[in-house]
Design a protein around this motif. Structure first.
Motif, PDB file in Angstrom:
ATOM      1  N   ILE A 175     127.576  55.642  34.435  1.00 12.27           N
ATOM      2  CA  ILE A 175     128.365  54.514  34.084  1.00 12.27           C
ATOM      3  C   ILE A 175     128.130  53.576  33.095  1.00 12.27           C
ATOM      4  O   ILE A 175     126.677  53.608  32.708  1.00 12.27           O
ATOM      5  CB  ILE A 175     128.563  53.768  35.416  1.00 12.27           C
ATOM      6  N   THR A 176     129.072  53.067  32.408  1.00 12.46           N
ATOM      7  CA  THR A 176     128.962  52.119  31.230  1.00 12.46           C
ATOM      8  C   THR A 176     129.259  50.925  31.502  1.00 12.46           C
ATOM      9  O   THR A 176     129.500  50.495  32.761  1.00 12.46           O
ATOM     10  CB  THR A 176     129.828  52.548  30.130  1.00 12.46           C
ATOM     11  N   ALA A 177     128.640  49.824  30.909  1.00 14.29           N
ATOM     12  CA  ALA A 177     129.123  48.503  30.998  1.00 14.29           C
ATOM     13  C   ALA A 177     130.560  48.261  31.400  1.00 14.29           C
ATOM     14  O   ALA A 177     131.033  47.391  32.034  1.00 14.29           O
ATOM     15  CB  ALA A 177     128.549  47.449  30.035  1.00 14.29           C
ATOM     16  N   GLU A 178     131.441  48.956  30.604  1.00  9.47           N
ATOM     17  CA  GLU A 178     132.804  48.885  30.825  1.00  9.47           C
ATOM     18  C   GLU A 178     133.299  49.312  32.018  1.00  9.47           C
ATOM     19  O   GLU A 178     134.218  48.906  32.545  1.00  9.47           O
ATOM     20  CB  GLU A 178     133.567  49.660  29.677  1.00  9.47           C
ATOM     21  N   ASP A 179     132.767  50.645  32.548  1.00 11.26           N
ATOM     22  CA  ASP A 179     132.754  51.167  33.906  1.00 11.26           C
ATOM     23  C   ASP A 179     132.829  50.111  34.617  1.00 11.26           C
ATOM     24  O   ASP A 179     133.504  49.730  35.865  1.00 11.26           O
ATOM     25  CB  ASP A 179     132.178  52.396  34.149  1.00 11.26           C
ATOM     26  N   GLN A 180     131.496  49.266  34.904  1.00 10.83           N
ATOM     27  CA  GLN A 180     131.200  48.389  35.644  1.00 10.83           C
ATOM     28  C   GLN A 180     132.135  47.219  35.762  1.00 10.83           C
ATOM     29  O   GLN A 180     132.387  46.747  36.567  1.00 10.83           O
ATOM     30  CB  GLN A 180     129.963  47.836  35.379  1.00 10.83           C
ATOM     31  N   LYS A 181     132.700  46.891  34.518  1.00  7.25           N
ATOM     32  CA  LYS A 181     133.763  45.774  34.488  1.00  7.25           C
ATOM     33  C   LYS A 181     134.887  45.952  35.023  1.00  7.25           C
ATOM     34  O   LYS A 181     135.415  45.265  35.832  1.00  7.25           O
ATOM     35  CB  LYS A 181     133.871  45.350  32.857  1.00  7.25           C
ATOM     36  N   TRP A 182     135.620  47.110  35.055  1.00  5.02           N
ATOM     37  CA  TRP A 182     136.777  47.558  35.291  1.00  5.02           C
ATOM     38  C   TRP A 182     137.017  48.344  36.614  1.00  5.02           C
ATOM     39  O   TRP A 182     137.984  48.167  37.250  1.00  5.02           O
ATOM     40  CB  TRP A 182     137.337  48.047  34.325  1.00  5.02           C
ATOM     41  N   LEU A 183     136.204  49.157  36.932  1.00  6.82           N
ATOM     42  CA  LEU A 183     136.283  49.934  38.266  1.00  6.82           C
ATOM     43  C   LEU A 183     135.167  49.267  39.185  1.00  6.82           C
ATOM     44  O   LEU A 183     134.353  48.640  39.075  1.00  6.82           O
ATOM     45  CB  LEU A 183     135.567  51.227  37.791  1.00  6.82           C
ATOM     46  N   ASP A 184     136.099  49.645  40.631  1.00  8.34           N
ATOM     47  CA  ASP A 184     135.115  49.228  41.885  1.00  8.34           C
ATOM     48  C   ASP A 184     134.330  50.452  41.962  1.00  8.34           C
ATOM     49  O   ASP A 184     134.730  51.321  42.688  1.00  8.34           O
ATOM     50  CB  ASP A 184     136.060  49.032  42.894  1.00  8.34           C
ATOM     51  N   LEU A 185     133.066  50.449  41.646  1.00 15.89           N
ATOM     52  CA  LEU A 185     132.334  51.505  41.702  1.00 15.89           C
ATOM     53  C   LEU A 185     131.257  51.520  43.027  1.00 15.89           C
ATOM     54  O   LEU A 185     130.663  52.576  43.205  1.00 15.89           O
ATOM     55  CB  LEU A 185     131.386  51.527  40.412  1.00 15.89           C
ATOM     56  N   GLU A 186     131.277  50.269  43.765  1.00 13.83           N
ATOM     57  CA  GLU A 186     130.278  50.338  44.889  1.00 13.83           C
ATOM     58  C   GLU A 186     128.829  50.695  44.269  1.00 13.83           C
ATOM     59  O   GLU A 186     128.603  49.885  43.379  1.00 13.83           O
ATOM     60  CB  GLU A 186     130.580  51.170  45.918  1.00 13.83           C
ATOM     61  N   GLU A 187     128.172  51.726  44.835  1.00 13.04           N
ATOM     62  CA  GLU A 187     126.782  52.230  44.635  1.00 13.04           C
ATOM     63  C   GLU A 187     126.795  53.460  43.455  1.00 13.04           C
ATOM     64  O   GLU A 187     125.979  53.769  43.424  1.00 13.04           O
ATOM     65  CB  GLU A 187     126.080  52.363  45.813  1.00 13.04           C
ATOM     66  N   ASP A 188     128.039  53.726  43.086  1.00 13.82           N
ATOM     67  CA  ASP A 188     128.033  55.011  42.204  1.00 13.82           C
ATOM     68  C   ASP A 188     127.223  54.507  41.071  1.00 13.82           C
ATOM     69  O   ASP A 188     127.159  53.582  40.508  1.00 13.82           O
ATOM     70  CB  ASP A 188     129.322  55.298  41.699  1.00 13.82           C
ATOM     71  N   THR A 189     126.371  55.705  40.527  1.00 15.11           N
ATOM     72  CA  THR A 189     125.843  55.511  39.116  1.00 15.11           C
ATOM     73  C   THR A 189     126.501  56.443  38.030  1.00 15.11           C
ATOM     74  O   THR A 189     126.094  56.315  37.014  1.00 15.11           O
ATOM     75  CB  THR A 189     124.426  56.028  39.541  1.00 15.11           C
ATOM     76  N   HIS A 190     127.575  57.344  38.554  1.00 16.67           N
ATOM     77  CA  HIS A 190     128.056  58.229  37.754  1.00 16.67           C
ATOM     78  C   HIS A 190     129.600  58.064  37.549  1.00 16.67           C
ATOM     79  O   HIS A 190     130.160  57.860  38.885  1.00 16.67           O
ATOM     80  CB  HIS A 190     127.719  59.699  37.791  1.00 16.67           C
ATOM     81  N   VAL A 191     130.256  58.529  36.741  1.00 17.65           N
ATOM     82  CA  VAL A 191     131.867  58.660  36.986  1.00 17.65           C
ATOM     83  C   VAL A 191     132.133  60.315  36.187  1.00 17.65           C
ATOM     84  O   VAL A 191     131.191  60.667  35.348  1.00 17.65           O
ATOM     85  CB  VAL A 191     132.692  57.638  36.333  1.00 17.65           C
ATOM     86  N   VAL A 192     133.336  60.840  36.479  1.00 14.44           N
ATOM     87  CA  VAL A 192     133.750  62.244  36.168  1.00 14.44           C
ATOM     88  C   VAL A 192     134.623  61.652  34.821  1.00 14.44           C
ATOM     89  O   VAL A 192     135.596  60.587  35.007  1.00 14.44           O
ATOM     90  CB  VAL A 192     134.603  63.003  37.115  1.00 14.44           C
TER      91      VAL A 192
END
Length: 227
Positions: A175-192
């Protein structure tokens, strides 16, 4: 397995902690070792996730299907699968292509495009970050209302573009800082991440897209035939 049946029957709800190993052993009148083995099987089959210091949490196994080989708009998927989705437009600017995008589509330095970003919400959670770069030089600004409804519907039905095919690349990335800003990632460390170069009927390169998906909400499917 009784614990699995309770998860499938929603006795244990997604996001809920299971009872402790001692409580489960007592309830089912088996040893803690038997319960541990059962929990390992549930973990391996994607029913639960171990939370350090907390126990085992039930995973939400409902996933939406995204076609690998098709070129389908998000609105079309939303309608087909009754997603109850909401789209939020967070960017709609004409600007120079980022270096990474420019190299991916082999355009010269200084090339510009409409840069559109949208966040997709399912059940109130932000689970997709879509980035689109419209490479057509004569393209005019598209309203946020049209972007929130369906970009492809507007391009094809209102502007008459013949969108034909795409070359896609699928990766799993940190995940990137942008992912963290916009997505509800909970404890995820990666995205597809799905990157696509989209072409018109006349083979003109028309669009570059990058869609960043939360891991637990989607499955990517294809139809294969042996030659």
């Amino acid at each position: 397995m009784q614990i699995e049946n309770r998860i499938l029957g929603k006795v244990y709800q997604a996001g809920e902690l299971l009872p402790s190993e001692n409580e489960l052993a007592k309830e089912f009148q088996v040893s803690r070792e038997t319960i541990r083995k059962a929990l390992v099987l549930l973990l391996e089959n994607g029913f639960i996730q171990k939370m350090q210091g907390k126990g085992s949490i039930v995973i939400d196994r409902e996933r939406y299907s995204f076609p690998v080989s098709g070129l389908t708009s998000f609105k079309e998927l939303h309608q087909e699968q009754h997603m109850n989705a909401v789209t939020r437009v967070i960017k709609n600017d004409y600007e120079k292509l980022p270096e990474q995008v420019r190299k991916y589509v082999s355009l010269p330095d200084g090339a510009k495009a409409w840069h559109i970003e949208r966040v997709r919400y399912l059940r109130g959670e932000a689970v997709i970050l879509d980035k689109d770069f419209l490479l057509e030089p004569s393209m005019k600004k598209i309203t946020e209302e049209q972007l929130a409804n369906s970009l492809y519907e507007y391009l094809e039905q209102e502007l008459g573009y013949e969108i034909s095919y795409a070359q896609k690349e699928f990766t799993v990335e940190p995940i990137t800082a942008e992912d963290q800003k916009w997505l509800d990632l909970e404890e995820d460390t990666h995205v597809v991440v799905v990157r696509s170069a989209v072409f018109l009927q006349d083979t003109t390169l028309f669009q570059y897209t990058e869609s960043r998906h939360r891991l637990d909400r989607f499955r990517f499917i294809d139809f294969a035939r042996r030659r």
